[in-house]
Design a protein around this motif. Structure first.
Motif, short mmCIF file in Angstrom:
data_model
loop_
_atom_site.label_atom_id
_atom_site.label_comp_id
_atom_site.label_asym_id
_atom_site.label_seq_id
_atom_site.Cartn_x
_atom_site.Cartn_y
_atom_site.Cartn_z
N GLU A 78 3.94 8.18 9.15
CA GLU A 78 2.63 7.50 8.85
C GLU A 78 2.88 5.98 7.99
OE1 GLU A 78 0.49 10.50 6.21
OE2 GLU A 78 1.25 12.04 7.32
N ALA A 79 1.95 5.32 8.39
CA ALA A 79 1.99 4.06 8.18
C ALA A 79 0.68 3.42 7.64
CB ALA A 79 2.38 2.84 9.19
N GLU A 80 0.67 2.74 6.41
CA GLU A 80 -0.55 2.41 5.64
C GLU A 80 -0.75 1.18 6.28
OE1 GLU A 80 -2.58 1.48 1.26
OE2 GLU A 80 -0.41 2.13 1.35
N VAL A 81 -2.19 0.71 6.44
CA VAL A 81 -2.27 -0.67 6.83
C VAL A 81 -2.49 -1.44 6.03
CG1 VAL A 81 -4.05 -1.78 8.30
CG2 VAL A 81 -3.54 0.69 8.98
N THR A 82 -1.71 -2.70 5.97
CA THR A 82 -1.77 -3.37 4.70
C THR A 82 -1.86 -4.89 5.24
OG1 THR A 82 0.61 -3.70 4.80
CG2 THR A 82 -0.28 -1.85 3.43
#
Length: 301
Positions: free
Chosen positions: A244-248
């Motif tokens: 999973e990757a948080e959009v930053t």
């Protein structure tokens, strides 16, 4: 009958020709093996080069003082490179882990890169040039290569007997991708017992996640490793794995490169992935990748 002017011109021409011939004969070079012509006694001898006299020659090197009788020879000072050499040690630890230690006395504060069976992460040496970490082993004969930013390096090897009976998944990347690995053991839901990730409390599940690498470095290399013993007492089932990757603001609208390594049944495999992150108006949301790594099938023992 020839006129006086023609006769005079002919005589001067003959005299010049004879003079040129005599000059060429006297000054022509002598080839090797030809005898040297005798000097004409009527011609004055040409002066030879002046004789160069060399006198009062003095040696400029300083003589060495002989060692006093009975004195012990002094050992040569240790080379600077020996004191500044980089060393590493690897010792097998429980749960198929390795205690890795790196010593680089002349490289305090430098960037350190560690390689192990395709896994790579970067860390910082402390002020004394020391680094220590618990690193999951990916092979029974675990080889670690440690290199400093200025070029020093060392190799360490440890025999890890239980590496082949441990299930492991490595998710690694470079930069600030926002990636994380999440394991939901035996049907666990997000946020419940059995949901294991880097931010979970210790003992949240049967497995654990270890993050290696210093995110404060420039273009850091980070690795997250989920580990679980292959046999579980009185438990069997599936461990669902997702990346999973948080959009930053650091990764939005960009392509993020990642790599997954999976150790299962003593066999190590790898897979590369390029993730197209959503645009920056999606900051704060999460991108879930369900197919980056295979779910684990765990049997009870």
């Amino acid at each position: 009958m020839l006129s006086k002017q023609v006769m005079l011109t002919s005589a001067m021409t003959l005299a010049c020709a004879l003079g040129i011939g005599f000059y060429m004969q006297a000054s022509s070079p002598r080839w090797a093996g030809e005898p040297e012509a005798a000097a004409d006694p009527q011609l004055p001898a040409e002066p030879g080069p002046a004789e160069l006299k060399i006198e009062n020659i003095m040696l400029t090197s300083l003589p060495t003082d002989p060692a006093p009788a009975g004195a012990d020879p002094q050992p040569a000072p240790a080379a600077q490179s020996d004191a500044c050499s980089v060393t590493a040690s690897a010792v097998a630890a429980p749960a198929a882990m390795v205690s890795l230690t790196v010593s680089a006395p002349c490289h305090g504060g430098e960037r350190l890169t560690v390689h192990h069976s395709g896994m790579t992460f970067t860390a910082s040496l402390d002020r004394t040039g020391h680094y220590a970490a618990q690193v999951p082993a990916l092979t029974r004969t675990a080889v670690f290569i440690a290199e400093t930013a200025s070029g020093g390096g060392a190799v360490a090897v440890a025999e890890v007997a239980d590496a082949e009976t441990t299930e492991r998944v490595v998710l690694q990347w470079s930069g600030h991708s926002g990636l994380e690995i999440h394991a939901r053991e035996f049907g666990a839901a997000y946020g419940s017992a059995g949901h294991v990730w880097n931010g979970a409390a210790p003992g949240a599940g049967a497995g654990q996640v270890v993050r290696l690498g210093d995110a404060g470095l420039l273009a850091p290399r980070i690795a997250e490793i989920y580990s679980l013993p292959a046999g579980q007492p009185d438990r069997s089932g599936t461990v669902s794995l997702t990346a999973e990757a948080e959009v930053t603001g650091l990764n939005c609208g960009r392509d993020v490169s990642a790599q997954a390594l999976q150790l299962s049944g003593g066999r190590l495999s790898s897979r590369d992935l390029v993730i197209a992150m959503p645009e920056c108006d999606a900051q704060g949301s999460f991108l879930v990748l369900n197919n980056l790594v295979e779910d684990l099938k765990i049997a009870s023992n």
